[in-house]
Design a protein around this motif. Structure first.
Motif, short mmCIF file in Angstrom:
data_model
loop_
_atom_site.label_atom_id
_atom_site.label_comp_id
_atom_site.label_asym_id
_atom_site.label_seq_id
_atom_site.Cartn_x
_atom_site.Cartn_y
_atom_site.Cartn_z
N THR A 230 10.12 -2.16 -6.32
CA THR A 230 9.82 -0.85 -6.89
C THR A 230 10.86 -0.54 -7.97
OG1 THR A 230 11.22 0.33 -5.29
CG2 THR A 230 8.90 -0.06 -4.68
N GLU B 288 0.83 -1.21 0.00
CA GLU B 288 0.00 0.00 0.00
C GLU B 288 0.87 1.26 0.00
OE1 GLU B 288 -3.58 2.04 2.69
OE2 GLU B 288 -2.91 -0.02 3.08
N TYR C 154 4.00 1.61 -1.20
CA TYR C 154 4.80 1.82 -2.41
C TYR C 154 4.04 1.61 -3.71
CZ TYR C 154 8.87 1.89 0.69
OH TYR C 154 9.78 2.20 1.67
N GLY C 155 2.83 1.06 -3.63
CA GLY C 155 2.02 0.94 -4.82
C GLY C 155 2.38 -0.19 -5.76
N THR C 156 2.94 -1.26 -5.24
CA THR C 156 3.22 -2.43 -6.06
C THR C 156 3.04 -3.68 -5.21
OG1 THR C 156 4.81 -3.44 -7.59
CG2 THR C 156 5.71 -2.47 -5.57
#
Length: 289
Positions: free
Chosen positions: A115, A105, A107-109
């Motif tokens: 990343t 959540e 770092y969005g991956t």
């Protein structure tokens, strides 16, 4: 090593307690107004989670074990290039390995992936925490780039207890699954992890003073109060042992280069030992600037 852009490396096995040491350094950096760039050893794994599972299965089919402790499972040449570049010009690049949903959540991956690489710099020191900060092989020499090398090395049964409890609580693994991982990692632990602790400047070894004979059935991790710490200095010259002994109650010298302190005094011991060493690194940097 670099006088202008120093590197601090914290090396320890999975479950050894390197994250605790990192938190103490963060407190020292904040108090002493030292800016630091942080990189994690997990960021330099060669394979994401799914690819690693496939690689492990492939090697197992050939009768070989393959683990994250192995040099071939990590981008050590890239890590060495990061150390070299930071030591030369104070800049470098890193990324993050996503361990769980909370990090996903942030770092969005997805968990188990990386990343993108990103640049960092403009700091007083570079701080590394992971498995291979002092590793030396035929192809790389990480130790030569570091100005302060610290090993975190609980006795092996305690290290296993900490790993079992962490992986069960944080990652949902069974005791059997963690035990299998420990067994698979043992050859790589011997060949790639242990030798680093002969190259460190300071080792912190936590020793339980309660029974840990069978770590695989231990119901809880020995508390700091149920432990002692053996702190070994590769070069004791310049270390003010009388001051440390006076400041840390119930501490004593076990050898000319080793001090033993109560386990619940870890934070205090690190604060007393590392603060003047960080001052020296930063003062030397500022003289060179």
């Amino acid at each position: 090593m670099s006088a202008k852009f120093p590197i601090i490396s914290i090396t320890g096995s999975s479950g050894a307690g390197t994250t605790t040491v990192e938190q103490t350094f963060k407190k020292i950096f904040a108090r002493e107004k030292v800016t630091a760039s942080f990189i994690e050893g997990d960021a330099f794994h060669r394979f994401d989670r799914q690819a690693m599972k496939e690689k492990i299965a492939e090697e197992k089919a050939q009768g070989r074990d393959f683990t994250h402790f192995n040099a071939e499972a990590n981008e050590l040449k890239i890590l060495e290039s990061v150390f070299e570049e930071y030591g030369r010009r104070g800049k470098g690049r890193t990324r993050h390995y996503i361990h769980d949903d909370e990090e996903a959540e942030r770092y969005g991956t997805a968990p188990g992936t990386f990343t993108e690489w990103e640049e960092f710099g403009d700091s007083d020191v570079l701080f590394y925490e992971g498995l291979h900060g002092c590793v030396v092989t035929d192809e790389v020499n990480l130790a030569q780039h570091c100005d302060l090398k610290i090993g975190v090395v609980p006795v092996i049964n305690l290290e296993w207890i900490q790993k079992i409890h962490r992986d069960k609580a944080a990652r949902g693994y069974s005791t059997e699954a963690v035990t299998d991982t420990i067994l698979r990692r043992m050859p790589d632990y011997v060949h790639y992890i242990c030798p680093q602790f002969s190259l460190t400047d300071i080792n912190f070894q936590r020793v339980p003073i309660v029974d840990t004979s069978n770590p695989f059935i231990a119901r809880w991790i020995p508390t700091p109060a149920e432990s002692i710490l053996v702190i070994r200095f590769a070069n004791p010259r310049g270390i003010d042992f009388p001051y440390l002994l006076s400041m840390i109650q119930n501490s004593y010298m076990s050898r000319a280069n080793s001090i033993v302190v109560p386990g619940d005094k870890l934070d205090l011991a690190m604060q007393l030992i590392f603060t003047p060493l960080i001052h020296k690194l930063v003062e030397r940097k500022r003289r060179m600037s």
